[in-house]
Motif scaffolding. Structure first.
Motif, mmCIF file in Angstrom:
data_model
loop_
_atom_site.group_PDB
_atom_site.id
_atom_site.type_symbol
_atom_site.label_atom_id
_atom_site.label_comp_id
_atom_site.label_asym_id
_atom_site.label_seq_id
_atom_site.Cartn_x
_atom_site.Cartn_y
_atom_site.Cartn_z
ATOM 1 N N UNK A 163 0.775 -1.214 0.169
ATOM 2 C CA UNK A 163 0.054 0.056 0.175
ATOM 3 C C UNK A 163 0.891 1.301 -0.035
ATOM 4 N N UNK A 164 0.848 2.138 -1.115
ATOM 5 C CA UNK A 164 1.573 3.137 -1.258
ATOM 6 C C UNK A 164 1.145 4.415 -0.455
ATOM 7 N N UNK A 165 0.045 4.282 0.314
ATOM 8 C CA UNK A 165 -0.174 5.658 1.013
ATOM 9 C C UNK A 165 0.298 5.353 2.425
ATOM 10 N N UNK A 166 0.792 6.478 2.770
ATOM 11 C CA UNK A 166 1.148 6.641 4.133
ATOM 12 C C UNK A 166 0.220 6.984 5.249
ATOM 13 N N UNK A 167 -0.943 6.803 4.723
ATOM 14 C CA UNK A 167 -2.315 6.625 5.603
ATOM 15 C C UNK A 167 -2.757 5.515 5.721
#
Length: 172
Positions: A163-167
């Protein structure tokens, strides 16, 4: 035991049984909700081949930066308590687990104590720790070299971004 001010620490998280991504997200939310800890950074989510004991499922790994007023051993105790609350199961060393939280570094502390060695003694050999840690702490000095420098020589074969999201850890 509490110190007077917030100190920076880094944590490594991983798991490969059940729903490890949800377990790691819940653990991070637990930490962030505490008065004595606040998350300052969370890496992207990585999918990594098993290490040490290779006949098991892929792992999910991430790292987090925290500021805490807890002493290093007290921070470790909090992480172990969260593991227990998340029904952590560890069947064998380097084997499958629902959730693992390691204290990797703690600002200004280098120690070889029986309960907690800082920095984490094997972190500089592990691509699955260095890669997510480099997402937010590439310039952090560990044993005289930056995380980015350690990563340049680490085995990262098979590690991919899940998952490339930091969230990712905030998702319901």
């Amino acid at each position: 035991m509490h110190t007077d001010r917030f100190k920076a620490a880094t944590l490594g998280l991983g798991g490969n049984i059940g729903d490890p991504v949800n377990a790691m997200a819940s653990a991070l939310q637990h930490l962030d909700a505490r008065d004595d800890c606040r998350l300052t950074a969370v890496s992207r989510l990585y999918r990594t081949p098993p290490w040490g004991k290779t006949d098991q499922s892929f792992f999910f790994n991430a790292c987090a930066g925290v500021e805490t007023t807890l002493a290093p051993e007290a921070l470790l105790d909090v992480c172990l308590e969260i593991e227990r609350e998340m029904k952590r199961e560890r069947i064998e060393r380097w084997g499958p687990r629902t959730l693992d939280i390691d204290v990797l570094t703690y600002e200004g502390v280098e120690q070889e104590a029986p309960r907690l060695e800082l920095p984490h003694p094997r972190m500089t050999d592990r691509g699955f720790v260095l890669m997510p840690l480099a997402d937010f702490a590439g310039d952090l000095l560990v044993k005289g070299r930056t995380v980015r420098d350690w990563l340049a020589t680490a085995d990262v074969q098979g590690i991919e971004i899940a998952d490339a999201s930091f969230e990712w850890w905030r998702k319901p």
